[in-house]
Design a protein around this motif. Structure first.
Motif, PDB file in Angstrom:
ATOM      1  N   ASP A  38      13.952  26.889  35.143  1.00  0.00           N
ATOM      2  CA  ASP A  38      13.662  27.167  36.550  1.00  0.00           C
ATOM      3  C   ASP A  38      13.621  25.917  37.415  1.00  0.00           C
ATOM      4  O   ASP A  38      13.917  25.977  38.611  1.00  0.00           O
ATOM      5  N   ASP A  39      13.228  24.808  36.837  1.00  0.00           N
ATOM      6  CA  ASP A  39      13.099  23.567  37.601  1.00  0.00           C
ATOM      7  C   ASP A  39      14.243  22.637  37.248  1.00  0.00           C
ATOM      8  O   ASP A  39      14.286  22.044  36.167  1.00  0.00           O
ATOM      9  N   GLY A  40      15.168  22.511  38.168  1.00  0.00           N
ATOM     10  CA  GLY A  40      16.310  21.644  37.913  1.00  0.00           C
ATOM     11  C   GLY A  40      15.893  20.190  37.789  1.00  0.00           C
ATOM     12  O   GLY A  40      15.026  19.705  38.520  1.00  0.00           O
ATOM     13  N   SER A  41      16.469  19.502  36.848  1.00  0.00           N
ATOM     14  CA  SER A  41      16.176  18.081  36.656  1.00  0.00           C
ATOM     15  C   SER A  41      17.478  17.386  36.299  1.00  0.00           C
ATOM     16  O   SER A  41      18.564  17.951  36.457  1.00  0.00           O
ATOM     17  N   TRP A  42      17.358  16.159  35.809  1.00  0.00           N
ATOM     18  CA  TRP A  42      18.562  15.389  35.491  1.00  0.00           C
ATOM     19  C   TRP A  42      19.487  16.113  34.518  1.00  0.00           C
ATOM     20  O   TRP A  42      20.707  16.060  34.654  1.00  0.00           O
ATOM     21  N   ASP A  43      18.921  16.813  33.526  1.00  0.00           N
ATOM     22  CA  ASP A  43      19.753  17.480  32.522  1.00  0.00           C
ATOM     23  C   ASP A  43      19.331  18.924  32.277  1.00  0.00           C
ATOM     24  O   ASP A  43      19.668  19.501  31.246  1.00  0.00           O
ATOM     25  N   LYS A  44      18.614  19.530  33.202  1.00  0.00           N
ATOM     26  CA  LYS A  44      18.155  20.917  33.050  1.00  0.00           C
ATOM     27  C   LYS A  44      18.619  21.744  34.246  1.00  0.00           C
ATOM     28  O   LYS A  44      18.864  21.233  35.339  1.00  0.00           O
ATOM     29  N   THR A  82      35.820  23.366  44.977  1.00  0.00           N
ATOM     30  CA  THR A  82      35.032  22.169  45.259  1.00  0.00           C
ATOM     31  C   THR A  82      33.572  22.528  45.008  1.00  0.00           C
ATOM     32  O   THR A  82      33.101  23.570  45.500  1.00  0.00           O
ATOM     33  N   HIS A  83      32.872  21.711  44.228  1.00  0.00           N
ATOM     34  CA  HIS A  83      31.455  21.996  43.983  1.00  0.00           C
ATOM     35  C   HIS A  83      30.612  20.792  44.343  1.00  0.00           C
ATOM     36  O   HIS A  83      31.102  19.660  44.454  1.00  0.00           O
ATOM     37  N   TYR A  84      29.316  21.065  44.523  1.00  0.00           N
ATOM     38  CA  TYR A  84      28.374  20.046  44.975  1.00  0.00           C
ATOM     39  C   TYR A  84      27.243  19.918  43.958  1.00  0.00           C
ATOM     40  O   TYR A  84      26.801  20.927  43.377  1.00  0.00           O
ATOM     41  N   ILE A  85      26.797  18.670  43.765  1.00  0.00           N
ATOM     42  CA  ILE A  85      25.719  18.421  42.811  1.00  0.00           C
ATOM     43  C   ILE A  85      24.527  19.306  43.170  1.00  0.00           C
ATOM     44  O   ILE A  85      24.089  19.324  44.332  1.00  0.00           O
ATOM     45  N   PRO A  86      24.013  20.077  42.221  1.00  0.00           N
ATOM     46  CA  PRO A  86      22.893  20.974  42.521  1.00  0.00           C
ATOM     47  C   PRO A  86      21.682  20.211  43.061  1.00  0.00           C
ATOM     48  O   PRO A  86      21.368  19.110  42.609  1.00  0.00           O
ATOM     49  N   GLU A  87      21.033  20.822  44.022  1.00  0.00           N
ATOM     50  CA  GLU A  87      19.776  20.310  44.563  1.00  0.00           C
ATOM     51  C   GLU A  87      18.729  21.403  44.495  1.00  0.00           C
ATOM     52  O   GLU A  87      19.010  22.556  44.850  1.00  0.00           O
ATOM     53  N   ASN A  88      17.548  21.070  44.016  1.00  0.00           N
ATOM     54  CA  ASN A  88      16.451  22.044  43.873  1.00  0.00           C
ATOM     55  C   ASN A  88      16.874  23.246  43.022  1.00  0.00           C
ATOM     56  O   ASN A  88      16.451  24.365  43.267  1.00  0.00           O
ATOM     57  N   ASN A  89      17.747  22.969  42.060  1.00  0.00           N
ATOM     58  CA  ASN A  89      18.247  23.999  41.141  1.00  0.00           C
ATOM     59  C   ASN A  89      19.103  25.043  41.855  1.00  0.00           C
ATOM     60  O   ASN A  89      19.233  26.174  41.384  1.00  0.00           O
ATOM     61  N   VAL A  90      19.689  24.662  42.973  1.00  0.00           N
ATOM     62  CA  VAL A  90      20.630  25.531  43.695  1.00  0.00           C
ATOM     63  C   VAL A  90      22.019  24.911  43.563  1.00  0.00           C
ATOM     64  O   VAL A  90      22.232  23.752  43.920  1.00  0.00           O
TER      65      VAL A  90
END
Length: 625
Positions: free
Chosen positions: A413-419, A549-557
């Motif tokens: 649920d909580d996006g992080s560097w590798d999650k 085209t994709h964007y680096i996820p932010e806040n697990n979005v």
């Protein structure tokens, strides 16, 4: 007393002639043909050389000729006198019946008729499945029982027993035919059925991966003619049929196992040796010879003899068998089981022979690896493969690294560097490794894995996120039967648990999920979402063949776009447990001058000029306008 003396009209010379005549007659009778494979062939094939296997007792002692001025280009005899392989040149030979004549040195002979049939018009140019399709994977024994009369069959060992989780449950080809409209209503355009050829193993034969006759549909599923009828009925509905083909192994009960054509037909060790499953040895420059040999030549299981694709006779047999099914059943593609367990050179020859004959024919291989580089090695024209001067000629591979990510990501649920969603993002950053990234089979489960809805506790929000991902990324999405109604299954309880019967496929089932009225409210929620999503996808070339085209996820979005010259689709997947306001200025390069986006599921319209609000554990698929 000499009994001959009591019959003066019979002399010893005459009796000797009678005895010799009966002896040679018995040899001739012994050699009567028991098997001819392929059972017939087709005129006008690109490769005119046809290798025909004739099987009968002591048949190798005979000399063979053929009618119609056909040229025999090769005759192969092995150490087994019960086989003879005759290769003929069919170039410029029209559809006709041939007569093979078998004669021994004592002038005893018999004949065998053989047919060259007419091909369908434009057969060689048949269109196959591609990224415009959605593939529905089913296991026929567990899908629907359309014909109770074939539940058990005298010629096969295992009988119907629906009470046994791993037993034969009676699903069949007729059950598939009767439910084609249901499958089509989901937005599926293609059916991949696990193998349908005969599997005469005495137990657990329902999966049919241990085949005992590769020219014969298992009679508990129906007949060869039923399989042709399935193909025909699907084509009437603009659907495509994909056969699950097994090049690596047969079943221990295959008819040849009692009397192998040659010892080298299968891979054999002094003692039973199982594969080590370490397919990395194939391109590992440091691998030992024993590890490589064990990987490629070891048996998949004690009940599954390992076919030797380095044996020219066996390889040609498998090539022709595959082509025969394409022509006979009018197939639209293959999925190949355990693709990279076979001899690399042999499997490449098998694949190229088929795609040379059918240039548009798609074949997806099961290459179950944990690295994009390892998987990309096996796709046709891979630059990674070329490093070692290897080309498998395999058009498509299954995206197992994406599958692995989807088994974990929706619980993070909580996006992080590798999650969290970064795992999906990272998977696609390696797409440059694949020579044909759009020709990938993408999935979140299949018949060998834990059920997705089991992994995620029937949380439909997570199902919706996963299906939305499959429907909008590059590749060919594959749905496993029953996912669309929330079916669960725990692989830890055994394979039978992830291969349960589809509710409503059997007379008397209390829950009939094939019809809206028969589904529970929960099943309808799963079904309605799935059908709306994939029916939308059906007509969207921007998703089928567009750029990404994709964007680096932010806040697990995770946010990405699919676009072409005419359309743009914006996808937002919020894998967090919080509502987020997404500032859209970051995506200006893709949003451009678009002002609004219409969600394809809710049909709500969103202003995209400044920010978008997205609910927790949810997806927006926005068509930009």
């Amino acid at each position: 007393m000499n009994k001959i003396a009591t019959f003066p009209f019979i002399n010893r010379s005459f009796l000797k002639k009678i005895t010799l005549f009966l002896f040679f007659m018995s040899l001739s009778l012994n050699a009567q043909i028991q098997k001819v494979e392929p059972p017939f062939w087709y005129a006008g094939m690109k490769n005119p050389e046809l290798q025909i296997l004739f099987y009968g007792k002591n048949i190798a002692q005979y000399q063979v000729s053929v009618s119609n001025a056909i040229k025999i280009t090769n005759v192969t005899r092995t150490e087994n006198p019960n086989y003879i392989f005759i290769t003929i040149d069919t170039k410029k030979v029209p559809a006709t019946d041939l007569i093979f004549t078998f004669k021994n040195n004592n002038r005893e002979s018999f004949t065998q008729k053989y047919s060259l049939k007419k091909r369908r018009e434009n057969s060689a140019q048949r269109k196959s499945y591609d990224s415009s399709d959605m593939m529905y994977l089913l296991m026929p024994d567990r899908f629907a029982n359309g014909n109770r009369n074939n539940d058990s069959e005298n010629s096969t060992i295992e009988k119907y027993n629906r009470e046994l989780p791993g037993g034969r449950h009676g699903g069949d080809i007729e059950g598939i035919i009767k439910n084609l409209d249901y499958i089509s209503s989901l937005g599926a355009t293609t059916i991949w059925s696990t193998p349908l050829c005969e599997d005469n193993d005495p137990s657990f034969s329902y999966h049919t991966y241990g085949q005992s006759d590769v020219y014969k549909i298992d009679p508990r599923y129906g007949t060869n003619e039923d399989y042709v009828r399935l193909s025909s009925e699907m084509h009437k509905k603009n659907m495509k049929l994909v056969m699950d083909y097994v090049t690596n192994h047969w079943g221990i009960k295959h008819w040849m196992m009692k009397d192998l054509p040659t010892k080298g037909w299968i891979n054999q060790f002094e003692n039973y040796t199982q594969t080590n499953h370490k397919r990395t040895v194939i391109n590992d420059t440091h691998a030992s010879k024993i590890d490589t040999e064990t990987c490629l030549n070891g048996w998949f299981a004690p009940s599954m003899p390992d076919l030797n694709l380095s044996n020219p006779l066996a390889l040609k047999y498998l090539i022709q068998n595959a082509i025969w099914w394409i022509e006979y059943a009018n197939l639209d593609g293959f999925r190949v089981d355990t693709y990279n367990y076979s001899d690399p050179k042999g499997i490449a020859t098998w694949t190229k022979s088929i795609t040379d004959e059918y240039p548009n024919f798609n074949i997806v291989g099961e290459v179950w690896m944990q690295s994009q580089a390892q998987m990309a090695y096996w796709q046709k024209d891979s630059k990674i493969g070329q490093i070692q001067n290897y080309n498998s000629y395999l058009p498509s591979v299954m995206d197992f690294t994406l599958y692995e990510a989807t088994t974990k990501v929706f619980n993070e649920d909580d996006g992080s560097w590798d999650k969290g969603m970064i795992k999906l993002y990272d998977n696609f950053t390696n797409d440059f490794l694949y020579p044909n990234i759009n020709n990938m089979l993408v999935f979140v489960e299949n018949h060998d894995t834990n059920r997705f809805n089991q992994t995620y506790g029937n949380d439909i929000r997570k199902y919706k996120m996963a299906m939305s991902l499959l429907a909008t990324i590059r590749g060919i999405p594959q749905l496993y039967y029953g996912s669309e109604i929330g079916m669960i299954g725990d692989k830890n309880k055994g394979d039978a648990d992830i291969r349960q019967d589809f509710p409503g496929g059997w007379e008397g089932d209390e829950n009939n999920a094939f019809i809206k009225e028969g589904r529970t409210p929960g099943q309808n929620e799963y079904f309605d979402f799935t059908a709306k999503l994939f029916n939308w996808r059906k007509t969207k070339s921007v998703v089928h063949f567009g750029k990404m085209t994709h964007y680096i996820p932010e806040n697990n979005v995770y946010t990405y776009f699919r676009y072409n010259d005419k359309e743009t689709v914006m996808v937002l997947i919020n894998n967090s447990n919080e509502t987020h306001k997404i500032n859209t200025h970051r995506f200006k390069e893709n949003i451009k001058d678009f002002k609004i986006g219409k969600d394809v599921i809710s049909e709500l319209t969103f202003d995209i000029t400044n920010e978008i609000i997205i609910e927790p554990k949810s997806v927006l698929i926005l068509e930009l306008k």
